[in-house]
Design an enzyme around this catalytic site. Sequence first.
Site, PDB file in Angstrom:
ATOM      1  CG  LEU A 126      -1.823   1.225   1.409  1.00  0.00           C
ATOM      2  CD1 LEU A 126      -2.852   1.281   0.295  1.00  0.00           C
ATOM      3  CD2 LEU A 126      -2.503   1.198   2.761  1.00  0.00           C
ATOM      4  CG  HIS A 230       8.307   4.288   9.978  1.00  0.00           C
ATOM      5  ND1 HIS A 230       7.835   5.517   9.566  1.00  0.00           N
ATOM      6  CD2 HIS A 230       9.655   4.306   9.768  1.00  0.00           C
ATOM      7  CE1 HIS A 230       8.840   6.232   9.110  1.00  0.00           C
ATOM      8  NE2 HIS A 230       9.961   5.531   9.220  1.00  0.00           N
TER       9      HIS A 230
END
Length: 338
Positions: A126, A230
């Site tokens: 994605l 992240h």
Amino acid sequence: MIIIRPIQASDYDDLHRIAVESGHGFTSLPVNEELLKKRIEHSEKSFNVEVTQPGNEGYLFVMEDTKTGAVVGTSGIEAAVGLEDAFYHYHLGKVVHNSRELGIYNTVETLSLCNDYTGASEICTLFLGEGHRKNNNGRFLSRFRFLFMAEHAERFADTVIAEMRGVSDDDGRSPFWAWLEEHFFSIDFPTADYLTGIGKKVFIAELMPKYPIYVNLLSKEAQLVINKVHEKTVPALRLLEAEGFARRGYVDIFDGGPTVEANRNSIRAAADSQKCQVIIGEVSEQNKFIICNSKVKEFRATQAAVSLRETANQVVISQEAADAILVKEGDWVRIVAN
């Protein structure tokens, strides 16, 4: 208009650009011409094959701005992971050390190498260009996959997973991998990440410690990032959690990022979606829905305002929306509010 469609060979330049833009940690799109072209070829074959159960198919979609013809994002689904190449994770567990005589009781977390997700379907790859991170495009680029899976359930496993990008710095350094590199691998994180992306995974089995690792033996920096994402991945994680995905104690072997899972039929977008017959006409409502056709190799999805006639299982869409997803009046579509 923004649409989503299967990738095709002519999209190579755009896919290469996306691979470069996505940076470190985006293992599924290595910056490698041969492998990117193979990924496109494999996807085209997957969309064209007749399927009765999930196998080695990999479906790669692109988001296109039809006004400019530009490909602005990508999104993928792997039908069943680990059937040809081993699919590794660490599983977080616990070991208890206690001594009644000394009155000592210690619980220690462990990381055990496993292949528990072999055969599961995986949503992956994605990425959305910064210029189009608006108008719910990111949400659309993620959620449409669950409509495709609901429409073509025979192509996918009951368990769906997503590997979330773990913590690394701007240079691609992962604190989790740094410890493994020092003690076992002697190659840096970008190199290990790249080798995995191009399918060279033998080194994992050859060099990865075979026995459970005691988490408290890792560096403090490595311990702090286990099961963490992240900072740029936080929105994607929140979206999946809203869909019903949850952590089950599995983390990535390179950066320690979490893997989340859900039952395919329980994913919110799939469970809330409706099959409706198309009526083409004027639409006054402003509420946006994700709409997709029921095709495979000619799959199309878009976001558009619709008028629902729920008692008749009908939906009114504009001619523009109908053209975008290649349907005509009387055809069936799957929709869900975005």
